[in-house]
Scaffold this motif. Sequence first.
Motif, PDB file in Angstrom:
ATOM      1  N   ALA A 105       1.042  -1.337   0.492  1.00 30.50           N
ATOM      2  CA  ALA A 105      -0.003   0.288   0.741  1.00 30.50           C
ATOM      3  C   ALA A 105       0.561   1.233   0.158  1.00 30.50           C
ATOM      4  CB  ALA A 105      -0.961   0.143   1.117  1.00 30.50           C
ATOM      5  N   LEU A 106       0.072   2.076  -0.742  1.00 30.06           N
ATOM      6  CA  LEU A 106       0.791   3.533  -0.616  1.00 30.06           C
ATOM      7  C   LEU A 106       0.469   4.418   0.280  1.00 30.06           C
ATOM      8  CD1 LEU A 106       1.939   3.873  -4.443  1.00 30.06           C
ATOM      9  CD2 LEU A 106       3.291   2.499  -2.585  1.00 30.06           C
ATOM     10  N   HIS A 107       1.061   5.370   0.931  1.00 26.72           N
ATOM     11  CA  HIS A 107       0.093   6.046   2.289  1.00 26.72           C
ATOM     12  C   HIS A 107       0.864   7.650   1.531  1.00 26.72           C
ATOM     13  CE1 HIS A 107      -1.430   3.117   5.151  1.00 26.72           C
ATOM     14  NE2 HIS A 107      -0.490   2.780   4.188  1.00 26.72           N
ATOM     15  N   ASN A 108       0.066   8.993   2.022  1.00 22.24           N
ATOM     16  CA  ASN A 108       0.687  10.311   1.917  1.00 22.24           C
ATOM     17  C   ASN A 108       0.503  10.321   3.770  1.00 22.24           C
ATOM     18  OD1 ASN A 108      -1.636  10.395   2.363  1.00 22.24           O
ATOM     19  ND2 ASN A 108      -2.128  12.103   0.046  1.00 22.24           N
ATOM     20  N   ASN A 109       1.343  11.471   3.592  1.00 20.29           N
ATOM     21  CA  ASN A 109       0.994  12.119   4.700  1.00 20.29           C
ATOM     22  C   ASN A 109      -0.015  12.481   5.576  1.00 20.29           C
ATOM     23  OD1 ASN A 109       0.822  13.986   3.543  1.00 20.29           O
ATOM     24  ND2 ASN A 109       2.534  14.688   4.665  1.00 20.29           N
ATOM     25  N   TYR A 133      -4.069   6.195   1.221  1.00 25.32           N
ATOM     26  CA  TYR A 133      -3.391   5.243   1.014  1.00 25.32           C
ATOM     27  C   TYR A 133      -4.438   4.418  -0.508  1.00 25.32           C
ATOM     28  CZ  TYR A 133      -6.582   2.029   3.104  1.00 25.32           C
ATOM     29  OH  TYR A 133      -7.815   0.717   3.874  1.00 25.32           O
ATOM     30  N   ARG A 134      -3.178   3.818  -0.913  1.00 25.78           N
ATOM     31  CA  ARG A 134      -3.732   2.845  -2.234  1.00 25.78           C
ATOM     32  C   ARG A 134      -2.849   1.490  -1.933  1.00 25.78           C
ATOM     33  NH1 ARG A 134      -8.137   2.089  -6.009  1.00 25.78           N
ATOM     34  NH2 ARG A 134      -6.841   0.916  -7.709  1.00 25.78           N
ATOM     35  N   ASN A 135      -3.958   0.275  -1.560  1.00 25.17           N
ATOM     36  CA  ASN A 135      -3.038  -1.057  -2.422  1.00 25.17           C
ATOM     37  C   ASN A 135      -2.888  -1.680  -3.352  1.00 25.17           C
ATOM     38  OD1 ASN A 135      -4.350  -0.760   0.608  1.00 25.17           O
ATOM     39  ND2 ASN A 135      -3.037  -3.016   0.436  1.00 25.17           N
TER      40      ASN A 135
END
Length: 134
Positions: A116-120, A124-126
């Motif tokens: 998963a990509l997260h931002n601050n 998030y996006r898997n």
Amino acid sequence: YTLPLASYRLTNTTAVTSGNAITVTVTLGPADLNTFKFQFRNGLAGSVYVRLDASGVLDMSGNAYTNGSAISRANVTTDTTPPQLATFSLDMNVGVLSLTFSEVVNSPRLSLTAIALHNNQGVYRNLTGGAVSE
């Protein structure tokens, strides 16, 4: 005894950590350890031999080791330490996410949907797909 095809010769990145002694402890450098784990990934039990080249060590009187034959394993502790994600880079121009782990991993078994990509801001996006390359 002939060494099997899956043999590995330690490199210069390996450090001897003991002084003058009957038992010498060798700490494998990261390159040696990861290569060893990769080459012997299908198991170690009953299949590990150590071979020391003739003249590979001297006794306290300067006499060189001359045997040069392999001996079978003594105590082999299998790898039970899970890999850790050490660093990553993301190139949005070409769509490449590079993951660097603390040890060699079985990359074909990497589950892309587990990433998963997260931002601050907590968004998030898997990942839903892609391709793994080494």
